[in-house]
Design a protein around this motif. Structure first.
Motif, short mmCIF file in Angstrom:
data_model
loop_
_atom_site.label_atom_id
_atom_site.label_comp_id
_atom_site.label_asym_id
_atom_site.label_seq_id
_atom_site.Cartn_x
_atom_site.Cartn_y
_atom_site.Cartn_z
N TRP A 1 6.48 -79.10 49.75
CA TRP A 1 5.69 -79.55 48.60
C TRP A 1 6.38 -80.64 47.79
CZ3 TRP A 1 8.69 -78.10 44.50
CH2 TRP A 1 9.41 -76.92 44.60
N GLU A 2 7.56 -80.97 48.18
CA GLU A 2 8.17 -82.15 47.60
C GLU A 2 9.07 -82.80 48.64
OE1 GLU A 2 10.01 -81.74 43.76
OE2 GLU A 2 11.07 -83.64 43.99
N ILE A 3 8.95 -84.11 48.78
CA ILE A 3 9.77 -84.84 49.75
C ILE A 3 10.33 -86.08 49.08
CG2 ILE A 3 9.67 -86.26 51.85
CD1 ILE A 3 7.72 -84.26 53.02
N ARG A 4 11.63 -86.28 49.21
CA ARG A 4 12.26 -87.50 48.68
C ARG A 4 13.06 -88.14 49.81
NH1 ARG A 4 15.69 -84.61 44.06
NH2 ARG A 4 14.02 -83.30 43.18
N VAL A 5 13.03 -89.43 49.89
CA VAL A 5 13.85 -90.12 50.88
C VAL A 5 14.84 -91.02 50.15
CG1 VAL A 5 13.90 -91.70 52.85
CG2 VAL A 5 12.03 -90.07 52.61
N ALA A 6 16.11 -90.81 50.42
CA ALA A 6 17.14 -91.63 49.78
C ALA A 6 17.44 -92.82 50.67
CB ALA A 6 18.41 -90.81 49.58
N GLN A 7 17.33 -94.01 50.11
CA GLN A 7 17.56 -95.22 50.89
C GLN A 7 18.95 -95.78 50.60
OE1 GLN A 7 15.01 -96.35 52.84
NE2 GLN A 7 13.11 -95.65 51.91
N SER A 8 19.32 -95.76 49.34
CA SER A 8 20.59 -96.41 48.99
C SER A 8 21.76 -95.46 49.20
CB SER A 8 20.56 -96.83 47.53
OG SER A 8 20.67 -95.69 46.70
N ASP A 9 22.94 -96.02 49.30
CA ASP A 9 24.15 -95.22 49.46
C ASP A 9 24.32 -94.26 48.29
OD1 ASP A 9 24.67 -96.43 51.78
OD2 ASP A 9 26.43 -97.56 51.12
N ALA A 10 24.02 -94.76 47.09
CA ALA A 10 24.21 -93.94 45.90
C ALA A 10 23.26 -92.75 45.91
CB ALA A 10 24.00 -94.79 44.65
N ASP A 11 21.99 -93.01 46.25
CA ASP A 11 21.00 -91.93 46.34
C ASP A 11 21.43 -90.87 47.35
OD1 ASP A 11 19.30 -92.89 44.53
OD2 ASP A 11 17.67 -93.44 45.94
N ARG A 12 21.89 -91.39 48.46
CA ARG A 12 22.30 -90.51 49.55
C ARG A 12 23.46 -89.63 49.11
NH1 ARG A 12 25.06 -91.96 54.00
NH2 ARG A 12 25.22 -94.11 53.27
N ALA A 13 24.42 -90.26 48.49
CA ALA A 13 25.60 -89.52 48.04
C ALA A 13 25.18 -88.42 47.07
CB ALA A 13 26.59 -90.47 47.39
N ARG A 14 24.19 -88.75 46.17
CA ARG A 14 23.77 -87.77 45.18
C ARG A 14 23.14 -86.56 45.88
NH1 ARG A 14 20.47 -90.89 42.07
NH2 ARG A 14 22.32 -92.19 41.80
N ILE A 15 22.29 -86.82 46.85
CA ILE A 15 21.64 -85.72 47.56
C ILE A 15 22.67 -84.83 48.27
CG2 ILE A 15 20.22 -85.19 49.59
CD1 ILE A 15 18.20 -87.12 48.69
N TRP A 16 23.70 -85.48 48.85
CA TRP A 16 24.70 -84.70 49.57
C TRP A 16 25.63 -83.92 48.64
CZ3 TRP A 16 24.72 -82.85 54.21
CH2 TRP A 16 24.10 -83.53 55.26
N THR A 17 25.82 -84.38 47.39
CA THR A 17 26.78 -83.70 46.50
C THR A 17 26.49 -82.22 46.39
OG1 THR A 17 25.89 -85.31 44.95
CG2 THR A 17 28.09 -84.44 44.45
N GLY A 18 25.21 -81.91 46.21
CA GLY A 18 24.85 -80.50 46.02
C GLY A 18 25.21 -79.67 47.23
N ARG A 19 24.92 -80.19 48.41
CA ARG A 19 25.20 -79.45 49.64
C ARG A 19 26.72 -79.28 49.80
NH1 ARG A 19 27.37 -77.15 52.77
NH2 ARG A 19 27.11 -76.94 55.03
N LYS A 20 27.44 -80.36 49.53
CA LYS A 20 28.89 -80.30 49.75
C LYS A 20 29.57 -79.37 48.75
CE LYS A 20 29.70 -84.15 52.65
NZ LYS A 20 30.02 -85.54 52.85
N ALA A 21 28.95 -79.26 47.56
CA ALA A 21 29.57 -78.43 46.53
C ALA A 21 29.12 -76.98 46.62
CB ALA A 21 29.24 -78.98 45.15
N ALA A 22 28.22 -76.70 47.56
CA ALA A 22 27.56 -75.39 47.56
C ALA A 22 28.53 -74.21 47.62
CB ALA A 22 26.56 -75.31 48.70
#
Ligand SMILES: Cc1cc2nc3c(=O)[nH]c(=O)nc-3n(C[C@H](O)[C@H](O)[C@H](O)COP(=O)(O)OP(=O)(O)OC[C@H]3O[C@@H](n4cnc5c(N)ncnc54)[C@H](O)[C@@H]3O)c2cc1C
Lengths: 423, 482
Positions: free
Chosen positions: B302-323
């Motif tokens: 019900w929600e989809i986001r696509v990160a294009q930039s390096d910064a966006d991508r890094a932000r999305i990964w931070t949560g997973r890496k910090a889990a």
């Protein structure tokens, strides 16, 4: 009696017939000989358990055993010191489980590669490997010889695709390692140990592989030129961001080819073709002929006598190898041909008189060792193999390899003498 | 330890390379799995292959067991010392010896930090593919021993795919070269056996690595689902469509909450979160990303986001890496497991975990490498509550049994080590384990190199193994330092 003279006085073959079933045991013929060494009997057990029991029986009887799959590469390796019994996996030929949603398959060792691929294709998948003679070669055979092909640059070789194995050891033990998940670090990776071991440690009876989807679209280009220029182009393509699924150099006197293959979506392929044209500059490619990607198999065909050897070097050394082979072949008036994959593994074919082939093989062993590479004679007349180790000079790990062999096959019953350094 | 032996070690590695003071030794008493602690007799810190060889020769002569140690981030007690032995730390052998860009090879000493390999070749557009979350600190030697993985191994393969050759000091002090710079060296595939052997076959003193060219583009898609089952169905859909993403990671609601609290990754509050990373040629990634989006929508995203930039991508990964670390906010302690299941077993195994968790009344957060079925269930507990640590251990063990029953494995990347060795007897039959012993006996007949790890029961080489007696449930581990 052929085989190990003086080892056995009386072999009670009816005992073996009882183990595997009368219909699964027959007398060996000249066609079953390995490098001229004739076996006495051929057994084709119907189950992995029977095969293990047969192995145990042979072990107890002190018999020398050569495992056999499709028999396409029986001449690989040194001539066996002896062979009493050929143990065939021909009847272990089932695809046991194609878990297509998990992209894994459990298959018996005697299953022919093409038969496996046919089953997998029903769900749009494949074992991403294009070994020699898939119509006849079996899974156990390609594993034991570590055969691979042109897809390797993208999908890796067998060691990267196998995730589980079941083997029968000389004492009759059936042992597994790995499993049916692609990620697994529990215990030692016996699948890798048995891959390329030429049946000297045990008999592979079952394997589990990870699979890949069949490509959506595919397009191949071919550049022609001198090996030096093509080697440079190969390095340029390799260091670009292109995602090719095949990259190989072919050479023979006066001609050279560089083939590159792209698989994927139509748009992705088109974009990549445009990029490669830029990288290639003035060198203009044509569409690669359909048989470009079976060149590693075609190199086995031609006039006899001939030597086909596998070599491994670094990608930047391909042109040097071509020059070396050209020089050595010219000195002995031999015809030659090379096909090498960009990962650094290739085949060289030399045609001409047997003593000349022997001489060039010795030269190649020395020269490639000096370059940090290796060369192994695979297909050649027996006379060419005489007086040398087809595997080339052993490394400082040879004593360790001997210890591994001794642990798995303490009496040296499996394919004695065929492997490196007389293992 | 006898003074004459210590003197000998000192003569080899220098006074600066030998630790014998208890306070200093305590730094080495455990790895990332802190529930197991053993003080070694001494720690030596060699700076060269020759020193490693000389130290091992002394150990072999005196029958002193030794344990190799990289950065000590292991999560299964692999680098746990043995009480009557020494630790050989490779931390000071940390030079990158050679970079060969045309042939895409890098030769390193074992103490080199994983991320430093990529840092060294990144300016030329290359990277070292195996990327454990600990890559900022863990060593290549440790990666080799554990056959470490990371999120991007789904596409690029594990450590074993990227190690071409090794220089190894065998447990008797002999120096051997396994594999090499070129592929398919004749002989047995001993690098294939050594990688993942958890320090039990000798000490790697040099490693030849393969590096990979960076892809043209990288895109990450984040999709929110109501449940992990829906997210799991999307994973299967993506794979069935013939795509091979660089990474597919999943988190359940508890893990999302933890990550949000810790790093405000701005994740949607949902039952199952999926991160899908695609890389490759721009034109192809574009098309395939649309298809991934469609599959997700069809499966209930019900929600989809696509990160294009390096910064966006890094932000999305931070949560997973910090889990992992973030879960520490939800409970005073937790146990992390590393089971693997066939992807299709995910819905069943997830609902079983939920059932087991509510039965014992302990929460389980789930973070996993969904693409290859590698689960990291985090069992939360409070050791201040009497008996809860035991409950947590039992629950963690039962989850591993679920994985075995589903046709999977007890460990996908953290290794068996000290922690899970009793589970080896549940995953494998006795003949399988005996056959693996043949390998160990060929390398280390005297059982000196990291003895008594990985396998459920010590064995002497040559000994005729008797009937196996099942052991009581092995204690599962606590990893608190992330
Ligand atoms: C926060 C965190 C996140 C993590 N994430 C991941 C992940 O995503 N994926 C993953 O796979 N792992 C992960 N790990 C686990 C760990 O980082 C890896 O197992 C890593 O490879 C261990 O490296 P190390 O240098 O710390 O080795 P150590 O812990 O020091 O040792 C590990 C093992 O290697 C042996 N060893 C070390 N050096 C050598 C050598 N030179 N020769 C022979 N044996 C040797 C030791 O004896 C021991 O058995 C994580 C750990 C932490 C703490």
């Amino acid at each position: 009696m052929p085989g190990a003279p003086g080892v056995m006085t009386q072999v009670s073959w009816p005992e073996l017939a009882e183990i595997v079933g009368k219909e699964h045991l027959g007398a060996a013929t000249a066609a079953d000989a390995i490098d001229g060494v004739e076996a006495q009997m051929v057994a084709e057990p119907g189950t992995a358990e029977d095969l293990a029991r047969a192995l145990r029986w042979a072990h107890a009887a002190g018999l020398k055993v050569s495992p056999r799959g499709g028999g396409t590469k029986l001449g690989w390796g040194n001539p066996p010191a002896a062979c009493d019994l050929v143990l065939s996996t021909a009847l272990l030929n089932r695809v046991l489980e194609h878990a297509w949603a998990d992209m894994t398959v459990i298959v018996e060792a005697g299953c022919r590669v093409a038969d496996l691929q046919k089953t997998l294709a029903e769900h749009g998948q494949r074992l991403a490997l294009d070994p020699l003679w898939p119509e006849r070669a079996t899974i156990g055979g390609i594993l034991s010889t570590n055969d691979s092909g042109t897809l390797r640059v993208r999908y890796g070789s067998l060691r990267d695709l196998i995730i589980g194995i079941t083997v029968a050891l000389p004492d009759g033990t059936l042992a597994k390692s790995g499993g049916k998940v692609v990620k697994n670090v529990a215990g030692y990776d016996l699948a890798k140990l048995f891959t390329g071991a030429l049946g000297t440690l045990g008999v592979i009876v079952q394997a589990i592989f990870r699979l890949h989807p069949l490509p959506r679209e595919s397009r191949s280009l071919s550049f022609s030129g001198a090996p030096e220029a093509l080697n440079q182009l190969l390095l340029a393509i390799q260091s670009s961001k292109l995602t090719f699924t095949g990259l190989q150099l072919r050479a023979e006197p006066g001609s050279g080819r560089l083939d590159v293959r792209f698989d994927g979506t139509a748009a992705g392929i088109e974009a990549q073709v445009n990029q490669i044209l830029q990288i290639a500059g003035s060198s203009v490619p044509s569409d690669a002929p359909a048989n470009a990607w079976t060149a590693h198999q075609a190199i086995w065909e031609g006039a006899a006598p001939a030597l086909v050897a596998k070599f491994s070097v670094l990608p930047a050394q391909f042109a040097a190898v071509c020059a070396l082979v050209e020089r050595a072949a010219a000195a002995q008036s031999l015809a030659w041909k090379i096909v090498v994959q960009s990962v650094g593994a290739g085949y060289v074919r030399l045609e001409g008189a047997e003593p000349a082939l022997h001489t060039v093989l010795v030269t190649l062993h020395d020269e490639l060792a000096r370059m940090g590479g290796t060369v192994v004679a695979l297909g050649c007349p027996l006379a060419v193999k005489r007086g040398l180790d087809v595997w080339g000079p052993p490394s400082d790990a040879q004593p360790l390899m001997v210890r591994v062999k001794q642990r798995f096959d303490p009496d040296g019953n499996l394919n004695p003498g065929r492997f490196i350094g007389g293992i | 330890m006898e003074a004459r032996i210590l003197n000998e070690f000192r003569a080899i590695v220098g006074a600066f390379g030998l630790i014998t003071e208890p306070e200093q030794l305590s730094t080495y008493e455990c790895d990332g799995l802190t529930m197991f602690r053993v003080l070694p007799l001494a720690v030596v810190l060699p700076t060269s292959t020759e020193q490693v060889q000389a130290v091992v020769r002394v150990c072999h002569r005196e029958k002193i067991p030794f344990v190799a140690r990289g950065s000590g981030t292991g999560l299964s007690g692999g680098a746990l010392p043995v009480a009557n032995g020494i630790v050989i730390s490779l931390a000071r052998m940390n030079r990158i010896l050679e970079v060969d860009l045309p042939n895409q090879r890098v030769v390193v000493e074992p103490g080199v930090i994983n991320l430093n390999v990529t840092a060294r070749v990144a300016p030329d557009g290359y990277f070292y593919a195996p990327d454990p979350s600990s890559q900022l600190v863990c060593s290549i030697g440790g990666n080799v021993a554990e056959n470490s993985g990371g999120a991007h191994c789904l596409k690029y393969g594990f450590t074993t795919t990227h190690v071409l050759g090794l220089e190894v000091v065998l447990p008797d002090g002999a120096l051997v070269h396994l594999g090499g710079r070129t592929v398919d060296r004749p002989g047995y595939d001993l690098p294939g056996v050594f990688v993942g052997s958890e320090g039990t076959l000798g000490i790697a003193t040099k490693v030849i690595l393969r590096i990979v060219k960076k892809p043209e583009v990288i895109q990450v898609l984040l999709a929110a689902f109501n449940s992990t089952n829906e997210a799991g169905a999307a994973v299967s859909g993506i794979i069935a469509a013939g795509m091979l993403p660089a990474a597919i990671e999943m988190m359940d609601n508890l893990a999302i909450q933890a990550a949000e609290a810790a790093v405000q990754a701005n994740y949607p509050n949902c039952g199952g979160l999926l991160l899908v990373e695609l890389d490759g040629p721009a034109a192809e990634v574009e098309t395939l990303m649309e298809e991934v989006g469609e599959v997700c929508t069809k499966c209930g995203a019900w929600e989809i986001r696509v990160a294009q930039s390096d910064a966006d991508r890094a932000r999305i990964w931070t949560g997973r890496k910090a889990a992992f670390a973030a879960v520490g906010r939800l409970a005073p302690a937790y146990i992390v497991q590393d089971g693997v299941i066939p992807r299709t077993a995910l819905p069943h195994v997830m609902s079983e975990i939920e059932r087991l968790s509510s039965e014992v009344g302990l929460r389980v957060a789930n973070v996993f490498h969904a693409g290859d079925g590698n689960l990291h269930p985090l069992v939360l507990y409070d050791s201040a509550v009497p008996g809860q640590d035991k409950l947590a251990e039992k629950l963690a063990g039962d989850i591993l049994r679920l994985c075995i029953k589903a046709g999977g494995s007890i460990t996908g990347e953290h290794g068996v080590g000290e922690e899970k060795k009793m589970f080896m007897a549940e995953m494998y039959a006795e003949p399988d384990l005996e056959t693996m012993q043949l390998v160990r006996c060929a390398f280390d007949p005297e059982n000196l190199s990291n003895p008594d790890k990985v396998f459920p029961r010590p064995r002497l080489c040559g000994e005729k193994p008797g009937v196996y007696e099942p052991h009581p449930l092995e204690v599962a581990g606590v990893a608190q330092r992330f």
